[in-house]
Design an enzyme around this catalytic site. Structure first.
Site: not given
Ligand code: G3P
Length: 221
Positions: A91
């Site tokens: 990623k």
């Molecule tokens: O891998 C984490 C991504 O899904 C971001 O999630 O909850 O930090 O917006 P969040």
């Protein structure tokens, strides 16, 4: 549609990877540090943790790079790939340096996902750079008063109209209603935190029906 668990917590991964529809796991450095109960971790701790995830998961494991420059991201990507082999999807945030790193890793046959995507054009440029996946952050888009579903639909339109082979994986899911909308929109994949998967599977009427049926069974075992 591919469904992934968005978690770096080992006990959650052990539990949810058993579900037949969970294809793999997505992580980021913040999730890994949190899983270890810390604000920051060293690269050695990061590597040991992803190795542990690799021992539990046969499917794709999405792991994020930690540098801001392309050279550093490529080095991170190669190290992650050395730990997880072909299960690894690297990623990389969809910055200009990130797109250079994606292109170089693609040249090395290492799969990548452009992450933290907030616009359709960002997604398209990442696809042109060789990203196997593009990852829009659904709830963060909503929080910024934009429509997450519009973004998902824009990216799907671009994939179709530009005949791209990249997959759309939707992340940053905060409630179970969004999951239905994303499935209906035709996204290729979604990554969901454990608590939301639990909510999606729980329905009191299903549980009540099961309890009633089970009452009718007089001979157990
Ligand atoms: O891998 C984490 C991504 O899904 C971001 O999630 O909850 O930090 O917006 P969040």
């Amino acid at each position: 549609m591919g469904i992934y668990l968005d978690s770096a917590v080992i006990s959650e991964i052990k539990e949810f990877i058993e579900l037949p529809f969970v294809e793999g796991v997505t992580t980021n450095p913040t999730l890994i540090a949190k899983a270890l109960g810390r604000d920051t971790i060293t690269w050695a701790e990061f590597e040991a943790h992803i190795k542990q995830i690799g021992e539990l998961v046969d499917g794709d494991i999405f792991v994020q790079t930690n540098h801001k420059d392309a050279k550093g991201m490529v080095e991170d990507g190669k190290k992650i790939h050395a730990v997880l082999g072909t299960k690894a999807v690297i990623k990389i945030p969809a910055t200009s340096e990130g797109l250079k790193a994606i292109s170089e890793l693609a040249d090395n046959d290492i799969r990548t996902a452009a992450t933290a995507v907030f616009t359709g054009v960002q997604a398209y440029l990442a696809m042109l750079s060789g990203a196997d996946f593009v990852i829009p952050y659904y709830s963060r888009v909503q929080k910024a008063a934009n429509d997450g579903l519009d973004l998902v639909e824009d990216i799907l339109d671009i994939i179709e109209s530009q005949e791209m082979e990249s997959q759309l994986l939707v992340a940053s899911i905060k409630n179970n209603f969004d999951v239905l909308e994303i499935i209906r929109a035709g996204a290729h994949a979604i990554t969901i935190p454990a608590d939301i998967i639990k909510e999606l599977l729980a329905h009191h009427q299903t549980e009540d029906a099961q309890a009633a049926f089970n009452k009718s069974l007089t001979v157990k075992g």
